[in-house]
Scaffold this active site. Sequence first.
Site, short mmCIF file in Angstrom:
data_model
loop_
_atom_site.label_atom_id
_atom_site.label_comp_id
_atom_site.label_asym_id
_atom_site.label_seq_id
_atom_site.Cartn_x
_atom_site.Cartn_y
_atom_site.Cartn_z
N ASP A 26 -1.04 1.49 -4.03
CA ASP A 26 -1.84 0.40 -4.60
C ASP A 26 -3.20 0.87 -5.09
OD1 ASP A 26 -2.93 0.70 -2.01
OD2 ASP A 26 -3.58 -1.39 -1.96
N SER A 62 0.82 -1.21 0.00
CA SER A 62 0.00 0.00 0.00
C SER A 62 0.85 1.26 0.00
CB SER A 62 -0.97 -0.04 1.19
OG SER A 62 -1.91 0.98 1.13
#
Length: 455
Positions: A255, A104
Amino acid sequence: MSYFGTDGIRGKFGELPITPDFILKLGYVTGLVLIENNQNSPRKPSVVIGKDTRLSGYVIEGALQAGFNAAGVDVYMLGPLPTPAIAHLTRSFNADAGVVISASHNPYYDNGIKFFSADGKKLTDAMQNAINDKLDAIMAVDGNNDAVMPILDPAQLGKNNRIDDAKGRYIEFCKGSFPYQYDLDHLTVVVDCANGAGYSVAPRVMRELGANVIAINNKPDGININADCGSTHPEGLQEAVLKYEADVGIALDGDGDRIVMVDEAGNLVDGDGILYVLATQGQTKVAGVVGTLMSNMGLELALKAADIEFTRAKVGDRYVMQELEANGWILGGEPSGHILCLDKSRTGDAIIASLQILAVMQARGKALSDLTEGFEVLPQKLVNVRLSQMQDPFEHEELVVAFDKARATLEGRGRLLIRQSGTEPMIRVMVESDDEIECDVMANDLADKIKAILG
């Protein structure tokens, strides 16, 4: 032990649990769980695998694929795509699970694994626990993989397939979430791609809807993901919006499931501001909104003034989703930019969330700064205290006394939240108050005390 945090399995590449050997076993045991859950199906289970732009993703991808194939599961490799794309394509390909290789918003040296179930939602606790139990068993057998990973007859092994049109499928899905009666003609949009998974698809979606797109941080090299860019570092986007006299700026994380925006004057609009606009002026009327413990009190007050219910979930988009489903609502999210629009997508999607804001701008003929009028943010200070190892601050009496004293000081006019990160050794200290100076002083003092005691 539990290998799963609040958002899958995550860590520094090369250290447990993010090592090729562990990932191979993870793919294998997850494959076994899928097979057990599909014993009555005439076909082999299948999974889709996507990733962000980290160099380590290639190693993890190969290990995962090998583990799944060894268990007898077919694999569809989608390449670099945003996390919500994998959630959507899991359903589109009628797969039994989706897997995302990403950490992420973390730096390039971290990586992780996130799973989606067949319906494109986060794994159930039951399935996650089943995977965890099998991992415990396989990790307990030292140095003898054959004992815990029996070799199948070659005819029973899973196949590996690389999909070339995955990007195009997701782009069309995103465009389909934008109201057909509008377009983005005459809008200049700056898109900060964080050198991450959305580097190609995010600008393309906006361009195909008619926008004049200025893409920044869209040249990933495997190590520049999230590096002073994207949703966690929006300063460059703010400068670019002013430099190019753009109508709006959009920043994704690595992401592509988080978003923050910048209005035409260069002001930051975080997840709370996005929720306010969509709840009060969006295309779909909402009965209520789910935030989290981190949501600013200003959002709660603004929604109350608009006669819209508001409730808080634990931090993490999976908990926001659970609360939305429990209430039968469709809109929720976090200040960090996880925005759930369940009438458009089943998971947080930065591109789709941004399109809903752009649709409101076009429908009402207003700038983003006009749409956020009426939302007054209460002063808030967030300090992240990085520790040498994960520790619980509430196990130390001196810290508990300090927290209680701070809460008593803020009673009736602010909030204190002390939260452990679910993915890294970090304590988050959040203070809200009607006094900005008090916010800064209290948050920093508590952070210093935590660091001094926990190290």
